[in-house]
Design a protein around this motif. Structure first.
Motif, PDB file in Angstrom:
ATOM      1  N   ALA A 134       0.822  -1.211   0.000  1.00 50.37           N
ATOM      2  CA  ALA A 134       0.000   0.000   0.000  1.00 50.37           C
ATOM      3  C   ALA A 134       0.859   1.266   0.000  1.00 50.37           C
ATOM      4  O   ALA A 134       0.389   2.339  -0.390  1.00 50.37           O
ATOM      5  N   HIS A 135       2.103   1.152   0.430  1.00 51.77           N
ATOM      6  CA  HIS A 135       2.995   2.308   0.530  1.00 51.77           C
ATOM      7  C   HIS A 135       4.091   2.334  -0.531  1.00 51.77           C
ATOM      8  O   HIS A 135       4.734   3.374  -0.720  1.00 51.77           O
ATOM      9  N   PHE A 136       4.330   1.205  -1.179  1.00 51.21           N
ATOM     10  CA  PHE A 136       5.405   1.108  -2.160  1.00 51.21           C
ATOM     11  C   PHE A 136       4.836   0.538  -3.453  1.00 51.21           C
ATOM     12  O   PHE A 136       4.096  -0.448  -3.407  1.00 51.21           O
ATOM     13  N   ASP A 137       5.200   1.124  -4.591  1.00 50.91           N
ATOM     14  CA  ASP A 137       4.782   0.520  -5.856  1.00 50.91           C
ATOM     15  C   ASP A 137       5.612  -0.752  -6.075  1.00 50.91           C
ATOM     16  O   ASP A 137       6.511  -1.058  -5.290  1.00 50.91           O
ATOM     17  N   ASP A 138       5.293  -1.501  -7.125  1.00 49.54           N
ATOM     18  CA  ASP A 138       5.963  -2.795  -7.338  1.00 49.54           C
ATOM     19  C   ASP A 138       7.486  -2.668  -7.419  1.00 49.54           C
ATOM     20  O   ASP A 138       8.216  -3.471  -6.844  1.00 49.54           O
ATOM     21  N   ARG A 139       7.965  -1.657  -8.126  1.00 46.75           N
ATOM     22  CA  ARG A 139       9.411  -1.475  -8.264  1.00 46.75           C
ATOM     23  C   ARG A 139      10.031  -1.162  -6.904  1.00 46.75           C
ATOM     24  O   ARG A 139      11.039  -1.759  -6.512  1.00 46.75           O
ATOM     25  N   GLU A 140       9.430  -0.229  -6.177  1.00 40.09           N
ATOM     26  CA  GLU A 140       9.957   0.127  -4.860  1.00 40.09           C
ATOM     27  C   GLU A 140       9.901  -1.061  -3.895  1.00 40.09           C
ATOM     28  O   GLU A 140      10.837  -1.277  -3.121  1.00 40.09           O
ATOM     29  N   LEU A 141       8.811  -1.815  -3.957  1.00 42.94           N
ATOM     30  CA  LEU A 141       8.671  -2.976  -3.074  1.00 42.94           C
ATOM     31  C   LEU A 141       9.740  -4.022  -3.387  1.00 42.94           C
ATOM     32  O   LEU A 141      10.346  -4.599  -2.478  1.00 42.94           O
ATOM     33  N   ALA A 142       9.997  -4.234  -4.674  1.00 42.05           N
ATOM     34  CA  ALA A 142      11.055  -5.169  -5.062  1.00 42.05           C
ATOM     35  C   ALA A 142      12.417  -4.666  -4.573  1.00 42.05           C
ATOM     36  O   ALA A 142      13.234  -5.455  -4.072  1.00 42.05           O
ATOM     37  N   GLN A 143      12.667  -3.361  -4.686  1.00 38.56           N
ATOM     38  CA  GLN A 143      13.928  -2.781  -4.205  1.00 38.56           C
ATOM     39  C   GLN A 143      14.042  -2.949  -2.694  1.00 38.56           C
ATOM     40  O   GLN A 143      15.097  -3.303  -2.181  1.00 38.56           O
ATOM     41  N   LEU A 144      12.939  -2.699  -1.985  1.00 38.53           N
ATOM     42  CA  LEU A 144      12.938  -2.846  -0.533  1.00 38.53           C
ATOM     43  C   LEU A 144      13.206  -4.292  -0.129  1.00 38.53           C
ATOM     44  O   LEU A 144      14.004  -4.552   0.779  1.00 38.53           O
ATOM     45  N   LEU A 145      12.566  -5.229  -0.805  1.00 40.14           N
ATOM     46  CA  LEU A 145      12.829  -6.650  -0.515  1.00 40.14           C
ATOM     47  C   LEU A 145      14.295  -6.989  -0.774  1.00 40.14           C
ATOM     48  O   LEU A 145      14.936  -7.663   0.046  1.00 40.14           O
ATOM     49  N   ALA A 146      14.833  -6.510  -1.885  1.00 40.28           N
ATOM     50  CA  ALA A 146      16.250  -6.761  -2.192  1.00 40.28           C
ATOM     51  C   ALA A 146      17.148  -6.173  -1.110  1.00 40.28           C
ATOM     52  O   ALA A 146      18.150  -6.785  -0.717  1.00 40.28           O
ATOM     53  N   LEU A 147      16.801  -4.991  -0.606  1.00 38.53           N
ATOM     54  CA  LEU A 147      17.570  -4.376   0.479  1.00 38.53           C
ATOM     55  C   LEU A 147      17.534  -5.252   1.729  1.00 38.53           C
ATOM     56  O   LEU A 147      18.564  -5.473   2.378  1.00 38.53           O
ATOM     57  N   ILE A 148      16.347  -5.760   2.064  1.00 40.23           N
ATOM     58  CA  ILE A 148      16.215  -6.622   3.240  1.00 40.23           C
ATOM     59  C   ILE A 148      17.004  -7.914   3.044  1.00 40.23           C
ATOM     60  O   ILE A 148      17.692  -8.377   3.962  1.00 40.23           O
ATOM     61  N   PHE A 149      16.938  -8.489   1.847  1.00 37.03           N
ATOM     62  CA  PHE A 149      17.725  -9.700   1.571  1.00 37.03           C
ATOM     63  C   PHE A 149      19.211  -9.398   1.761  1.00 37.03           C
ATOM     64  O   PHE A 149      19.958 -10.198   2.340  1.00 37.03           O
ATOM     65  N   THR A 150      19.638  -8.236   1.265  1.00 36.64           N
ATOM     66  CA  THR A 150      21.057  -7.880   1.301  1.00 36.64           C
ATOM     67  C   THR A 150      21.563  -7.659   2.719  1.00 36.64           C
ATOM     68  O   THR A 150      22.619  -8.177   3.092  1.00 36.64           O
ATOM     69  N   ILE A 151      20.820  -6.895   3.531  1.00 37.00           N
ATOM     70  CA  ILE A 151      21.308  -6.652   4.889  1.00 37.00           C
ATOM     71  C   ILE A 151      21.323  -7.952   5.685  1.00 37.00           C
ATOM     72  O   ILE A 151      22.217  -8.174   6.491  1.00 37.00           O
ATOM     73  N   ASN A 152      20.382  -8.834   5.424  1.00 40.82           N
ATOM     74  CA  ASN A 152      20.426 -10.130   6.102  1.00 40.82           C
ATOM     75  C   ASN A 152      21.664 -10.924   5.678  1.00 40.82           C
ATOM     76  O   ASN A 152      22.282 -11.601   6.507  1.00 40.82           O
ATOM     77  N   THR A 153      22.041 -10.830   4.428  1.00 46.85           N
ATOM     78  CA  THR A 153      23.273 -11.484   3.957  1.00 46.85           C
ATOM     79  C   THR A 153      24.493 -10.875   4.642  1.00 46.85           C
ATOM     80  O   THR A 153      25.361 -11.596   5.150  1.00 46.85           O
ATOM     81  N   TRP A 154      24.559  -9.530   4.684  1.00 48.68           N
ATOM     82  CA  TRP A 154      25.693  -8.875   5.346  1.00 48.68           C
ATOM     83  C   TRP A 154      25.747  -9.254   6.817  1.00 48.68           C
ATOM     84  O   TRP A 154      26.837  -9.506   7.358  1.00 48.68           O
ATOM     85  N   ASN A 155      24.583  -9.290   7.489  1.00 54.57           N
ATOM     86  CA  ASN A 155      24.565  -9.691   8.902  1.00 54.57           C
ATOM     87  C   ASN A 155      25.152 -11.085   9.064  1.00 54.57           C
ATOM     88  O   ASN A 155      25.962 -11.333   9.966  1.00 54.57           O
ATOM     89  N   ARG A 156      24.773 -11.994   8.208  1.00 51.80           N
ATOM     90  CA  ARG A 156      25.244 -13.363   8.313  1.00 51.80           C
ATOM     91  C   ARG A 156      26.741 -13.472   8.015  1.00 51.80           C
ATOM     92  O   ARG A 156      27.455 -14.240   8.666  1.00 51.80           O
ATOM     93  N   ILE A 157      27.213 -12.693   7.067  1.00 55.80           N
ATOM     94  CA  ILE A 157      28.649 -12.678   6.783  1.00 55.80           C
ATOM     95  C   ILE A 157      29.408 -12.166   8.012  1.00 55.80           C
ATOM     96  O   ILE A 157      30.386 -12.780   8.449  1.00 55.80           O
ATOM     97  N   ALA A 158      28.951 -11.049   8.569  1.00 56.71           N
ATOM     98  CA  ALA A 158      29.646 -10.458   9.716  1.00 56.71           C
ATOM     99  C   ALA A 158      29.624 -11.391  10.926  1.00 56.71           C
ATOM    100  O   ALA A 158      30.652 -11.571  11.600  1.00 56.71           O
ATOM    101  N   LEU A 159      28.469 -11.997  11.191  1.00 60.99           N
ATOM    102  CA  LEU A 159      28.369 -12.897  12.344  1.00 60.99           C
ATOM    103  C   LEU A 159      29.175 -14.177  12.143  1.00 60.99           C
ATOM    104  O   LEU A 159      29.865 -14.634  13.057  1.00 60.99           O
ATOM    105  N   ALA A 160      29.096 -14.753  10.959  1.00 63.70           N
ATOM    106  CA  ALA A 160      29.790 -16.020  10.703  1.00 63.70           C
ATOM    107  C   ALA A 160      31.306 -15.867  10.673  1.00 63.70           C
ATOM    108  O   ALA A 160      32.029 -16.799  11.021  1.00 63.70           O
TER     109      ALA A 160
END
Length: 162
Positions: free
Chosen positions: A124-150
């Motif tokens: 409701a707040h993000f169009d499809d492109r923005e929502l896809a970008q936001l999801l990609a951002l969330i995927f990415t920070i989770n990857t960085w978190n896992r790299i840093a922790l591991a």
């Protein structure tokens, strides 16, 4: 010990220099990170990265992204409230709240998946492109978190590309 005294303990050594050990994989994550940010408000980017880092208990990324948010002009007050954003909603816009809820759900996706109401709120707040970008951002920070922790990265040390 008073509240102003901080007992410093030696940091554990980094287990692995991921950048040097897997340079192609590292560059791929850097590329995803850069692509994910495109078109998103830089403040929102930092709030999402701070929140995922809280959820994942990644001190290294939390330190980095609060520093980056500060440099981008984010207030100390809002950065402190990200950890308890649901109880402090008035500090965040509806759009930011939707992004933070999506961040929580995607970061903890193994528990309950991505609930339809959380997805609907974000869409409701993000169009499809923005929502896809936001999801990609969330995927990415989770990857960085896992790299840093591991790999045993230490908060406040070597926080740029190593």
């Amino acid at each position: 010990m008073t509240t102003t005294e901080i007992k410093q303990t030696p940091a554990a050594p980094t287990r692995l220099n991921f950048t040097k050990a897997a340079p192609k994989a590292f560059r791929a994550v850097i590329g995803l990170d850069a692509a994910a940010r495109e078109g998103l408000d830089p403040t929102l980017v930092e709030l999402v990265q701070i929140r995922a880092s809280h959820v994942n208990h990644c001190a290294y990324c939390l330190h980095m992204h609060t520093s980056d948010a500060r440099k981008a002009g984010e207030s100390e007050e809002r950065m402190h409230m990200v950890a308890v954003w649901r109880e402090a909603r008035h500090f965040f816009t509806e759009k930011e709240q939707a992004a933070l809820a999506l961040t929580d759900a995607v970061t903890l996706i193994a528990g309950a998946g991505l609930p339809d109401d959380v997805y609907a709120r974000a869409s409701a707040h993000f169009d499809d492109r923005e929502l896809a970008q936001l999801l990609a951002l969330i995927f990415t920070i989770n990857t960085w978190n896992r790299i840093a922790l591991a790999t045993g990265k230490t908060a406040g040390e070597d926080e740029r590309v190593s």
